[in-house]
Enzyme design. Structure first.
Site, PDB file in Angstrom:
ATOM      1  N   GLY A   9      -4.149   9.473   9.230  1.00  0.00           N
ATOM      2  CA  GLY A   9      -5.529   9.492   9.720  1.00  0.00           C
ATOM      3  C   GLY A   9      -6.104  10.869   9.999  1.00  0.00           C
ATOM      4  O   GLY A   9      -7.067  10.985  10.753  1.00  0.00           O
ATOM      5  N   SER A  10      -5.575  11.908   9.341  1.00  0.00           N
ATOM      6  CA  SER A  10      -6.113  13.248   9.613  1.00  0.00           C
ATOM      7  C   SER A  10      -7.545  13.383   9.085  1.00  0.00           C
ATOM      8  O   SER A  10      -8.363  14.092   9.687  1.00  0.00           O
ATOM      9  CB  SER A  10      -5.215  14.338   9.028  1.00  0.00           C
ATOM     10  N   ASN A  11      -7.869  12.708   7.993  1.00  0.00           N
ATOM     11  CA  ASN A  11      -9.263  12.754   7.518  1.00  0.00           C
ATOM     12  C   ASN A  11     -10.185  12.021   8.476  1.00  0.00           C
ATOM     13  O   ASN A  11     -11.292  12.478   8.752  1.00  0.00           O
ATOM     14  CB  ASN A  11      -9.372  12.169   6.106  1.00  0.00           C
ATOM     15  N   LYS A  62      -2.726  -3.954  -4.084  1.00  0.00           N
ATOM     16  CA  LYS A  62      -4.080  -4.485  -3.885  1.00  0.00           C
ATOM     17  C   LYS A  62      -4.044  -5.462  -2.717  1.00  0.00           C
ATOM     18  O   LYS A  62      -2.972  -5.759  -2.174  1.00  0.00           O
ATOM     19  CB  LYS A  62      -4.581  -5.164  -5.159  1.00  0.00           C
ATOM     20  N   MET A  89      -4.533   3.042   0.733  1.00  0.00           N
ATOM     21  CA  MET A  89      -3.654   3.110  -0.434  1.00  0.00           C
ATOM     22  C   MET A  89      -3.614   1.836  -1.273  1.00  0.00           C
ATOM     23  O   MET A  89      -2.640   1.587  -1.982  1.00  0.00           O
ATOM     24  CB  MET A  89      -2.238   3.503   0.027  1.00  0.00           C
ATOM     25  N   ARG A  90      -4.665   1.061  -1.224  1.00  0.00           N
ATOM     26  CA  ARG A  90      -4.761  -0.122  -2.095  1.00  0.00           C
ATOM     27  C   ARG A  90      -6.039  -0.047  -2.921  1.00  0.00           C
ATOM     28  O   ARG A  90      -7.048   0.457  -2.437  1.00  0.00           O
ATOM     29  CB  ARG A  90      -4.768  -1.406  -1.264  1.00  0.00           C
ATOM     30  N   ASN A 106     -14.526   7.519  -1.465  1.00  0.00           N
ATOM     31  CA  ASN A 106     -13.089   7.750  -1.318  1.00  0.00           C
ATOM     32  C   ASN A 106     -12.816   9.245  -1.409  1.00  0.00           C
ATOM     33  O   ASN A 106     -13.582   9.985  -2.027  1.00  0.00           O
ATOM     34  CB  ASN A 106     -12.352   7.035  -2.467  1.00  0.00           C
ATOM     35  N   HIS A 108      -9.757  11.818  -2.744  1.00  0.00           N
ATOM     36  CA  HIS A 108      -8.541  11.803  -3.553  1.00  0.00           C
ATOM     37  C   HIS A 108      -7.955  13.223  -3.589  1.00  0.00           C
ATOM     38  O   HIS A 108      -8.704  14.190  -3.790  1.00  0.00           O
ATOM     39  CB  HIS A 108      -8.858  11.319  -4.971  1.00  0.00           C
TER      40      HIS A 108
HETATM   41  C1  GAR Z   1      -5.109  12.217   1.830  1.00  0.00           C
HETATM   42  O1  GAR Z   1      -4.474  13.323   1.236  1.00  0.00           O
HETATM   43  C2  GAR Z   1      -5.934  11.460   0.812  1.00  0.00           C
HETATM   44  O2  GAR Z   1      -6.520  12.298  -0.140  1.00  0.00           O
HETATM   45  C3  GAR Z   1      -4.883  10.580   0.187  1.00  0.00           C
HETATM   46  O3  GAR Z   1      -4.091  10.144   1.258  1.00  0.00           O
HETATM   47  C4  GAR Z   1      -4.073  11.168   2.265  1.00  0.00           C
HETATM   48  C5  GAR Z   1      -4.425  10.535   3.599  1.00  0.00           C
HETATM   49  O4  GAR Z   1      -4.208  11.437   4.643  1.00  0.00           O
HETATM   50  N1  GAR Z   1      -5.487   9.472  -0.496  1.00  0.00           N
HETATM   51  C6  GAR Z   1      -5.030   8.984  -1.633  1.00  0.00           C
HETATM   52  O5  GAR Z   1      -4.045   9.414  -2.197  1.00  0.00           O
HETATM   53  C7  GAR Z   1      -5.835   7.820  -2.186  1.00  0.00           C
HETATM   54  N2  GAR Z   1      -5.422   7.519  -3.529  1.00  0.00           N
HETATM   55  P1  GAR Z   1      -4.727  11.113   6.111  1.00  0.00           P
HETATM   56  O6  GAR Z   1      -4.234   9.706   6.476  1.00  0.00           O
HETATM   57  O7  GAR Z   1      -4.077  12.149   6.967  1.00  0.00           O
HETATM   58  O8  GAR Z   1      -6.227  11.207   6.108  1.00  0.00           O
END
Ligand code: GAR
Length: 201
Positions: A9-11, A62, A89-90, A106, A108
């Site tokens: 959840g850092s984003n 999914k 991640m789904r 999203n 990526h």
């Molecule tokens: C991030 O690096 C995001 O880009 C990636 O998961 C990580 C989540 O980090 N997403 C994917 O790979 C989607 N296909 P977070 O939980 O610390 O935000």
């Protein structure tokens, strides 16, 4: 906004901090996760944002149909205008995409269209590219294939490991995602087919 995530959840934290700092004119109404122990749920609860685990069902990549409906219902109940995938991640399918057509974004961890799918940073390192980065895009029915809203590059260094490169990409994500969401929330993003135009770049 409704935020969906499966991981630490850092984003989400970067987005919530940007909202608290007045940089994104929006509110996070609900956070949903397909992983009960996901850090994103704990971070949301720390901030008094409603957070809910929704069991994903029997598939690995999914959502089962009942789960998809549960996600849609929770997001509709929270009256969200925009769905923000932050490490979810789904792959989202039919009914979900139809319920929020054109309103799902999203992030990526690669410069799309290179390295879609899992562990984009590792794919980039293994391929040997010298520039990596992250992409914010609209979600369509494909995998990481929707129109690109924004991208940010980072260098790949000779001694990088998957972990050091992912950390550098993560830091770029924390700048790029709030910037893109602020533009969306301000109505400064126009979509023309695959091209996304920033009115105030
Ligand atoms: C991030 O690096 C995001 O880009 C990636 O998961 C990580 C989540 O980090 N997403 C994917 O790979 C989607 N296909 P977070 O939980 O610390 O935000």
């Amino acid at each position: 906004m409704g935020v969906l995530g499966s991981g630490k959840g850092s984003n989400f934290v970067a987005i919530a901090d940007a909202i608290a700092a007045g940089k994104i004119p929006a509110e996070i109404a609900v956070v949903l996760s397909d992983v009960e122990s996901a850090g994103i749920l704990a971070h949301a609860r720390d901030r008094q944002i409603p957070a809910q685990f929704v069991p994903p069902g029997k598939f690995r990549t999914k959502l089962e149909e009942a789960a998809e409906h549960a996600f849609v219902a929770a997001l509709q109940n929270a009256q969200v205008d925009l769905i923000v995938l932050a490490g979810f991640m789904r792959v989202l399918k039919g009914d979900f995409l139809r319920a929020f057509a054109g309103r799902i974004v999203n992030i990526h961890p690669s410069l799309l269209p290179s390295f879609p799918g899992l562990e984009g940073w590792k794919q980039a390192l293994d391929y040997g590219v010298k520039v990596a980065g992250c992409t914010v895009h609209f979600v369509d029915a494909g995998v990481d294939s929707g129109a690109i809203i924004g991208q940010q590059t980072v260098p790949v260094r000779d001694h990088d490991t998957a972990e050091t490169l992912h950390a550098r990409i993560h830091a770029a994500e924390h700048e790029l995602y709030p910037k893109c969401l602020a533009a969306l929330a301000r109505g400064e993003i126009a979509v023309a087919g695959r091209r996304v135009i920033w009115k105030n770049p």
